[in-house]
Write a protein that holds these residues in place. Structure first.
Motif, PDB file in Angstrom:
ATOM      1  N   LEU A 121       0.821  -1.219   0.000  1.00 29.59           N
ATOM      2  CA  LEU A 121       0.000   0.000   0.000  1.00 29.59           C
ATOM      3  C   LEU A 121       0.851   1.264   0.000  1.00 29.59           C
ATOM      4  CD1 LEU A 121      -2.910  -0.866   2.453  1.00 29.59           C
ATOM      5  CD2 LEU A 121      -3.052  -0.532  -0.008  1.00 29.59           C
ATOM      6  N   THR A 122       2.021   1.226   0.658  1.00 33.10           N
ATOM      7  CA  THR A 122       2.797   2.464   0.759  1.00 33.10           C
ATOM      8  C   THR A 122       3.789   2.639  -0.383  1.00 33.10           C
ATOM      9  OG1 THR A 122       4.285   1.308   2.261  1.00 33.10           O
ATOM     10  CG2 THR A 122       2.637   2.744   3.255  1.00 33.10           C
ATOM     11  N   GLU A 123       4.323   1.524  -0.923  1.00 27.33           N
ATOM     12  CA  GLU A 123       5.403   1.677  -1.899  1.00 27.33           C
ATOM     13  C   GLU A 123       5.015   1.293  -3.318  1.00 27.33           C
ATOM     14  OE1 GLU A 123       8.320   3.002  -1.065  1.00 27.33           O
ATOM     15  OE2 GLU A 123       7.740   3.170   1.031  1.00 27.33           O
ATOM     16  N   LEU A 124       4.148   0.280  -3.467  1.00 29.78           N
ATOM     17  CA  LEU A 124       3.921  -0.266  -4.805  1.00 29.78           C
ATOM     18  C   LEU A 124       2.606   0.174  -5.425  1.00 29.78           C
ATOM     19  CD1 LEU A 124       5.032  -3.930  -4.009  1.00 29.78           C
ATOM     20  CD2 LEU A 124       6.380  -2.199  -5.175  1.00 29.78           C
ATOM     21  N   CYS A 125       1.599   0.330  -4.586  1.00 35.22           N
ATOM     22  CA  CYS A 125       0.246   0.522  -5.106  1.00 35.22           C
ATOM     23  C   CYS A 125       0.094   1.883  -5.783  1.00 35.22           C
ATOM     24  CB  CYS A 125      -0.734   0.428  -3.940  1.00 35.22           C
ATOM     25  SG  CYS A 125      -2.438   0.475  -4.432  1.00 35.22           S
ATOM     26  N   PRO A 126      -0.580   1.914  -6.964  1.00 37.69           N
ATOM     27  CA  PRO A 126      -0.853   3.208  -7.580  1.00 37.69           C
ATOM     28  C   PRO A 126      -1.739   4.057  -6.655  1.00 37.69           C
ATOM     29  CG  PRO A 126      -1.791   1.392  -8.875  1.00 37.69           C
ATOM     30  CD  PRO A 126      -1.043   0.792  -7.758  1.00 37.69           C
ATOM     31  N   GLN A 127      -1.514   5.351  -6.671  1.00 35.26           N
ATOM     32  CA  GLN A 127      -2.163   6.256  -5.725  1.00 35.26           C
ATOM     33  C   GLN A 127      -3.683   6.080  -5.655  1.00 35.26           C
ATOM     34  OE1 GLN A 127       0.159   8.431  -4.144  1.00 35.26           O
ATOM     35  NE2 GLN A 127      -1.503   8.593  -2.647  1.00 35.26           N
ATOM     36  N   TRP A 128      -4.323   5.960  -6.824  1.00 32.94           N
ATOM     37  CA  TRP A 128      -5.792   5.933  -6.837  1.00 32.94           C
ATOM     38  C   TRP A 128      -6.351   4.651  -6.241  1.00 32.94           C
ATOM     39  CZ3 TRP A 128      -7.990   1.997  -9.742  1.00 32.94           C
ATOM     40  CH2 TRP A 128      -7.126   1.382 -10.674  1.00 32.94           C
ATOM     41  N   LEU A 129      -5.520   3.601  -6.154  1.00 28.18           N
ATOM     42  CA  LEU A 129      -6.016   2.331  -5.600  1.00 28.18           C
ATOM     43  C   LEU A 129      -5.803   2.237  -4.091  1.00 28.18           C
ATOM     44  CD1 LEU A 129      -5.166  -0.723  -7.890  1.00 28.18           C
ATOM     45  CD2 LEU A 129      -7.310  -0.244  -6.718  1.00 28.18           C
ATOM     46  N   ARG A 130      -4.962   3.131  -3.540  1.00 28.31           N
ATOM     47  CA  ARG A 130      -4.591   2.981  -2.131  1.00 28.31           C
ATOM     48  C   ARG A 130      -5.783   3.042  -1.205  1.00 28.31           C
ATOM     49  NH1 ARG A 130       1.237   6.054  -1.630  1.00 28.31           N
ATOM     50  NH2 ARG A 130       2.175   4.735  -3.221  1.00 28.31           N
ATOM     51  N   ARG A 131      -6.618   4.079  -1.388  1.00 27.57           N
ATOM     52  CA  ARG A 131      -7.743   4.251  -0.479  1.00 27.57           C
ATOM     53  C   ARG A 131      -8.727   3.088  -0.547  1.00 27.57           C
ATOM     54  NH1 ARG A 131     -10.350   7.899   2.675  1.00 27.57           N
ATOM     55  NH2 ARG A 131     -12.397   7.684   1.736  1.00 27.57           N
ATOM     56  N   PRO A 132      -9.181   2.705  -1.775  1.00 30.73           N
ATOM     57  CA  PRO A 132     -10.142   1.589  -1.813  1.00 30.73           C
ATOM     58  C   PRO A 132      -9.592   0.302  -1.182  1.00 30.73           C
ATOM     59  CG  PRO A 132      -9.788   2.499  -4.023  1.00 30.73           C
ATOM     60  CD  PRO A 132      -9.002   3.336  -3.077  1.00 30.73           C
ATOM     61  N   ILE A 133      -8.343  -0.043  -1.477  1.00 25.66           N
ATOM     62  CA  ILE A 133      -7.799  -1.285  -0.909  1.00 25.66           C
ATOM     63  C   ILE A 133      -7.659  -1.160   0.601  1.00 25.66           C
ATOM     64  CG2 ILE A 133      -5.776  -2.795  -0.805  1.00 25.66           C
ATOM     65  CD1 ILE A 133      -5.420  -2.464  -3.734  1.00 25.66           C
ATOM     66  N   GLY A 134      -7.194   0.012   1.049  1.00 23.84           N
ATOM     67  CA  GLY A 134      -7.073   0.237   2.491  1.00 23.84           C
ATOM     68  C   GLY A 134      -8.417   0.076   3.190  1.00 23.84           C
ATOM     69  N   ILE A 135      -9.463   0.672   2.611  1.00 22.93           N
ATOM     70  CA  ILE A 135     -10.801   0.586   3.209  1.00 22.93           C
ATOM     71  C   ILE A 135     -11.293  -0.856   3.214  1.00 22.93           C
ATOM     72  CG2 ILE A 135     -13.227   1.209   2.870  1.00 22.93           C
ATOM     73  CD1 ILE A 135     -12.303   3.953   1.989  1.00 22.93           C
TER      74      ILE A 135
END
Lengths: 337, 285
Positions: A121-135
């Protein structure tokens, strides 16, 4: 005029239905305001102290409830393996053992997976996907534990019984040293199943706290390492992880506290057997599962008291674990903030 | 020779990086996969039992059809009771910590203890309420269940209230004080209003937390197979009914347990999503 947009002075004086005309009534209003002010202050203070008293009351009532059992069995309560309601002979060891083992299995699985998700989530994930995956990962924490229980009992345990457990028995069960750990028939329910379900439940705690502390690592440090030619993994392994270590351990302890005290999910799949088996595939019990299963059926003061004593042990263990977690997280908060 | 060594080193490092990347992807897929598997099973099993009867009929004896009306109503009553008891205490305590004693020793201690209460095992709360309410009163009651849930509500509300009030800019308080508003009225009319969305979020999160709680209800509110809204008697609740029905050997009961599980999960997810949305709108304005 919108009645909600009155001037502040109106709120202070007008709301009480008093119109300050003469100096005397003005003093009266001010007095009343001063009184109300002090009352409100003390009320909030009392509520804050109340939170402390709540914890004190929990501890005192548990100690009071467990006195009969502790008097009868003494220190032996902690180390006795017996649990016989008929002869009123109780020992906490199988429950403590089950609690520790299932939590250990849970952490063994949840920590690496949680850290890897935080890395993603912090290093690899594209910015727009971070929030949905985190949630989505955090939603796992929102699902009530009884749902994990019913899912574990009807879906997960039969699945393990047919796939993972026979596989483990055939492979690791025959290996030297670790063999006994994976012996016996595949029951489906048991300590391994409970540990796996706990792992899923703990995962969001480890993940979200690790992600937060990973994100708090100063970009300058990471950029410097990238500038030296480090790969993404090397930056995470050698820069981010050491920097965030205290916070990560705090997150792990927080997850551990949850795993130790988790009740319903475990009660469904642990098998509720008061014995210590060498095999982690065998049914066992935990402190919380024992209380949940037996408390309403407990006849006799000694039986009830023994169960409350179990609750006291659980509370002391989780209190220590959670206190360490909070202390570590407080330390990292101070460093960041 | 040396060149080759350097090259193989590079390759090794790149390979390790690739392996770590794949593992991270796999871990994320596993986390998301579990969520999908659990929700999928829940939707599949839960919807097959969903019908109007679930919301209009009482829990049945084994072997006959019925619904979940009494546990649904019982759960609503217990939740409302817990919020009514827990929220005022939580808000007041949070107010003291953010407004009066922000740097007090008392605040530091309360914050620490509150954070521990926040993740303390809920079954211990059940034991506590049994000891202080059920045993002295001599019988299980809905009131005891509501108080047990209130004990779980308090830490959540304390935490969010303190956090949200701390975010209120000091200039607002100073402006209010400068025109002569007493401290308590400043808090009630200025700070609470500014932090309203956040504090409401806290209450929603607390409701989400307690609506699936089973352990503290097992030996406080117990269960009731019949229609009862009497707070002085055992009362039915969804989680306890799910627990009892799922572990029973009867197929009808198991189907109802899945349906109940679906209802609870949907309610909890709706609550946490609206709490999130509330935070998002609060940030924008």
């Amino acid at each position: 005029m919108d009645p909600r947009r009155r001037s502040v002075a109106d709120i202070a004086i007008g709301q009480r239905g008093v119109i300050a005309t003469a100096a005397g009534s003005r003093a009266k209003v001010l007095d009343r305001l001063r009184l109300g002010d002090a009352a409100f202050r003390h009320l909030t203070r009392a509520a804050a102290v109340g939170v402390l008293l709540l914890l004190g009351a929990v501890i005192i009532s548990l100690i009071r409830g467990s006195i009969p059992a502790l008097k009868t069995f003494g220190f032996g309560f902690l180390v006795s393996e017996r649990w016989n309601p008929v002869t009123e002979n109780f020992g906490a060891l199988p429950a403590i053992y089950g609690t520790v083992i299932t939590s250990f299995i849970a952490m063994l699985i949840a920590v690496p997976i949680g850290l890897m998700i935080a890395f993603f989530l912090t290093e690899l994930c594209p910015q727009w996907l971070r929030r949905p995956i985190g949630i989505a990962i955090e939603l796992l924490a929102g699902i009530p534990s009884i749902i994990y229980g019913i899912w574990g009992l009807f879906v997960f345990a039969p699945f393990l019984q047919e796939t993972l457990q026979p596989f483990l028995i055939k492979t690791l069960g025959l290996a030297p040293l670790v063999g006994p750990l994976f012996g016996g028939p595949p029951y489906g329910i048991g300590m391994l199943t409970a540990g796996l379900i706990l792992a899923i439940m703990v995962l969001p705690f480890v993940t979200s706290i690790s992600r937060d502390v990973f994100e708090a690592v100063p970009a300058v440090l990471k950029e410097a390492a990238y500038g030296l030619g480090c790969t993404t993994w090397e930056v995470t392994r050698n820069i981010v992880l050491p920097y965030a270590r205290v916070g990560v351990i705090g997150g792990i302890m927080l997850g551990l506290g949850r795993a130790l005290g988790e009740t319903m999910a475990v009660t469904f799949v642990i098998g509720n057997a008061h014995r210590i088996s060498a095999s982690i595939l065998a049914p066992g019990t935990t402190i919380s599962a024992t209380i949940a299963n037996e408390f309403t059926e407990a006849v006799g003061d000694l039986y009830t008291s023994a169960l409350i004593a179990l609750g006291l042990i659980l509370f002391v263990i989780t209190f220590i674990v959670l206190a360490i977690a909070r202390y570590l997280l407080l330390r990292i908060e101070r460093r960041i903030g | 020779m040396a060149e080759q060594l350097v090259q193989s080193r590079y390759r090794g490092r790149r390979r390790r990086n690739a392996i770590a990347t794949v593992l991270a992807l796999a871990a994320t897929a596993a986390g998301l996969g579990w969520l999908v598997l659990i929700l999928g099973a829940l939707l599949w099993e839960g919807f097959s039992g969903l019908s109007i009867a679930v919301f209009t009929e009482m829990t049945p004896p084994p072997g006959s059809a019925g619904g979940l009306l009494n546990p649904i109503v019982g759960s609503l009553i217990l939740t409302v009771l817990a919020v009514l008891i827990g929220t005022p205490i939580g808000i007041l305590a949070g107010t003291y910590m953010a407004e009066y004693g922000r740097h007090d020793v008392l605040t530091t201690v309360v914050r620490f203890i509150n954070d521990i209460l926040l993740s303390a095992p809920s079954i211990v709360v059940g034991l506590f309420i049994y000891e202080v309410m059920v045993a002295p009163m001599g019988h299980f009651s809905g009131l005891a269940g509501g108080v047990a849930l209130a004990v779980l509500v308090i830490p959540v509300v304390v935490r969010t209230t303190e956090d949200m009030l701390t975010l209120v800019p000091n200039s607002l308080r100073e402006a209010a004080t400068s025109i002569g508003l007493p401290r308590s009225l400043t808090i009630m009319h200025i700070c609470y209003r500014a932090a309203r969305a956040g504090m409401l979020t806290g209450v929603l999160l607390a409701v989400a937390r307690i609506s699936g709680e089973t352990a503290p209800l097992l030996f406080t509110s117990l269960n009731n197979q019949f229609w009862s809204t009497n707070l002085n008697a055992p009362i039915s609740s969804l989680p306890v009914v799910i627990f009892q029905f799922a572990l029973s050997p009867y197929k009808d009961w198991q189907v109802l347990a899945w349906t109940g599980a679906l209802i609870i999960t949907m309610a909890v997810l709706a609550l946490s999503i609206s709490a999130r949305a509330l935070v998002a709108t609060g940030k924008q304005s």
